[in-house]
Design a protein around this motif. Structure first.
Motif, PDB file in Angstrom:
ATOM      1  N   LYS A  37     -90.480 -39.393  18.352  1.00  0.00           N
ATOM      2  CA  LYS A  37     -89.611 -39.899  19.175  1.00  0.00           C
ATOM      3  C   LYS A  37     -88.490 -38.855  19.495  1.00  0.00           C
ATOM      4  O   LYS A  37     -87.539 -39.111  20.431  1.00  0.00           O
ATOM      5  N   VAL A  38     -88.328 -37.534  19.167  1.00  0.00           N
ATOM      6  CA  VAL A  38     -87.591 -36.575  19.140  1.00  0.00           C
ATOM      7  C   VAL A  38     -87.884 -35.906  20.658  1.00  0.00           C
ATOM      8  O   VAL A  38     -89.017 -35.549  20.893  1.00  0.00           O
ATOM      9  N   ASN A  39     -86.861 -35.799  21.561  1.00  0.00           N
ATOM     10  CA  ASN A  39     -87.204 -35.021  22.565  1.00  0.00           C
ATOM     11  C   ASN A  39     -86.173 -33.834  22.967  1.00  0.00           C
ATOM     12  O   ASN A  39     -85.463 -33.497  22.000  1.00  0.00           O
ATOM     13  N   ILE A  70     -81.613 -29.850  21.598  1.00  0.00           N
ATOM     14  CA  ILE A  70     -80.506 -29.158  21.918  1.00  0.00           C
ATOM     15  C   ILE A  70     -79.359 -29.773  21.421  1.00  0.00           C
ATOM     16  O   ILE A  70     -78.204 -28.873  20.939  1.00  0.00           O
ATOM     17  N   GLU A  71     -79.199 -30.839  21.546  1.00  0.00           N
ATOM     18  CA  GLU A  71     -77.724 -31.494  20.826  1.00  0.00           C
ATOM     19  C   GLU A  71     -77.697 -31.205  19.312  1.00  0.00           C
ATOM     20  O   GLU A  71     -76.508 -30.845  18.912  1.00  0.00           O
ATOM     21  N   LEU A  72     -78.713 -31.209  18.889  1.00  0.00           N
ATOM     22  CA  LEU A  72     -78.635 -30.870  17.199  1.00  0.00           C
ATOM     23  C   LEU A  72     -78.495 -29.233  17.092  1.00  0.00           C
ATOM     24  O   LEU A  72     -77.627 -28.939  16.275  1.00  0.00           O
ATOM     25  N   ASN A  80     -83.514 -22.365  25.768  1.00  0.00           N
ATOM     26  CA  ASN A  80     -84.963 -23.157  26.048  1.00  0.00           C
ATOM     27  C   ASN A  80     -85.231 -24.015  24.778  1.00  0.00           C
ATOM     28  O   ASN A  80     -85.105 -23.521  23.730  1.00  0.00           O
ATOM     29  N   VAL A  81     -85.818 -25.096  25.157  1.00  0.00           N
ATOM     30  CA  VAL A  81     -86.640 -25.717  24.400  1.00  0.00           C
ATOM     31  C   VAL A  81     -87.846 -26.098  24.926  1.00  0.00           C
ATOM     32  O   VAL A  81     -88.005 -26.377  26.023  1.00  0.00           O
ATOM     33  N   TYR A  82     -89.093 -26.032  23.930  1.00  0.00           N
ATOM     34  CA  TYR A  82     -90.360 -26.442  24.299  1.00  0.00           C
ATOM     35  C   TYR A  82     -90.938 -27.296  23.269  1.00  0.00           C
ATOM     36  O   TYR A  82     -91.022 -26.871  22.161  1.00  0.00           O
ATOM     37  N   PHE A 120     -90.699 -25.632  19.831  1.00  0.00           N
ATOM     38  CA  PHE A 120     -89.666 -24.178  19.831  1.00  0.00           C
ATOM     39  C   PHE A 120     -88.477 -24.501  20.570  1.00  0.00           C
ATOM     40  O   PHE A 120     -88.430 -24.969  21.244  1.00  0.00           O
ATOM     41  N   ILE A 121     -87.643 -23.599  19.770  1.00  0.00           N
ATOM     42  CA  ILE A 121     -86.183 -23.749  20.366  1.00  0.00           C
ATOM     43  C   ILE A 121     -85.666 -22.229  20.537  1.00  0.00           C
ATOM     44  O   ILE A 121     -85.945 -21.456  19.360  1.00  0.00           O
TER      45      ILE A 121
END
Length: 84
Positions: free
Chosen positions: A15-17, A22-24, A33-35, A50-51
């Motif tokens: 469920k995590v997008n 990003i918010e966390l 960047n978030v992948y 990956f963040i």
């Protein structure tokens, strides 16, 4: 992704997008960047992401602070990314 500025996050609930991550993680520093890899056919995630942060210092801080934080009841695991 720059491996020095990126975290590998495992045990990520389906469920995590990107927006949730990003918010966390923006609480630890600017996120660049978030992948979240997904299966090309089913669109399902593989349970990891990956963040990337602006600085290596933010990455190290996030690695210490966010390891074992629960998202949708599952404790995520964070590690410095190694992209070789």
């Amino acid at each position: 992704l720059d491996p020095d500025k990126s975290l590998y996050i495992s045990n990520v609930d389906s469920k995590v997008n990107e927006e949730i991550l990003i918010e966390l993680f923006v609480q630890c520093g600017p996120v660049t960047n978030v992948y979240i890899p997904k299966d090309k056919i089913s669109g399902e995630t593989f349970g990891y992401a990956f963040i990337e942060f602006r600085t290596e210092m933010d990455t190290d801080y996030a690695n210490k602070v966010m390891d074992q934080i629960k998202l949708f009841g599952k404790p995520i695991k964070t590690n410095k990314a190694s992209l070789n």
